[in-house]
Design a protein around this motif. Sequence first.
Motif: not given
Length: 375
Positions: A92, A145, A148, A151, A350
């Motif tokens: 990612q 991923a 998330q 993030q 996601s």
Amino acid sequence: MREAAQQLINKGIPLQRKAERPAMRDINSPPPSAAPHAPEPAPAPLQTPNPATHPAEYAQDILNRMGISLDFQANLDRAIDFGSLLHPTPAQPITEGAQFISGSYTNHAGTRNYKLYIPANYHGQAMPLLVMLHGCTQNPDDFAAGTQMNQLAEEMGCFVVYPEQNAQANHSKCWNWFSAIDQQRGQGEPSILAGIAQQIIEEYPVNERQVYVAGLSAGGAMAVIVGTLYPELFAAVGVHSGLPFASAQDLPSALTAMKRGVHSAAKAGNPAQPIIVFHGDSDTTVHPVNGEQVMAQRLRHHRGARPSVQSGAVPDGHSYTQTTHLKPDGTPLGEHWVVHGAGHAWSGGSASGSYTDAKGPDASREMLRFFRTVS
């Protein structure tokens, strides 16, 4: 076939009972010249395969004795995410200045690799640490991923470590939450996972009062175990589609717990340790009653806890019911999120990762918010 059986058992795929069959008979008479048959020897007594050396045969033998048959053709695709295996999750993209580095930890119980996310806003200051335990067939890149969480680590400023189960320990890469040795402090996988967290603490300036563990499915069940066994290390626990502590001791009891919950949740761990639970009420892999039992297990010693219930809905997504449990002084003990219409998938995740449902409330964000609230 044996591998498929083990995968189905580990993931709790729905089983079908054997239909009653009439006794078979030979419709072809022997030729006239055939010599008379000698009496057939008595059948050999049934032998149970050794679970240590032949786990797949042992599991199949148990199912046969229970009168249960697996519909391989109908369920094989549901047993394992072949797409993620044939097309592994690509690395990612990460924020400029951030790092997603590989590491390894070894103790007497074995070795596990992991990936550690260090956000770009890290400049030597103390930050929280979150241990994220993936579900069956997943790996750190896939889980990062899908959830998330990296993030959000950038946004909230924390380290995130993703331990990786290996196929030698479990063919489907499930954490062995149903194994008795893996439910003991200082033994098995809990000791390895606690060791990984401690290794990160020793190598980086982690705020030791803000160390958390969370997981999905088998990872959620293991998060409960690790948090229960090491309450001095983990300040709070996050469970998504998981099961209560010590809810199974072998494969048959694991199947029962996944499909029906446990008859009685064992007393476990530090009752003061806060916990947040997410579960879809349409989950057919791990019955949602398990989410209720995780909460009941943790609240057993808090009869004076006050529940507060509120409902909501994600725009164009799932509705949910959130129950918050508070001590009499208002201190949070736990939150239970029931996502209506959701299955066995990370809520608000996601599609770039496996086992996610973007229509639900954001479990990753809510877990980090809860952790910060109770620290």
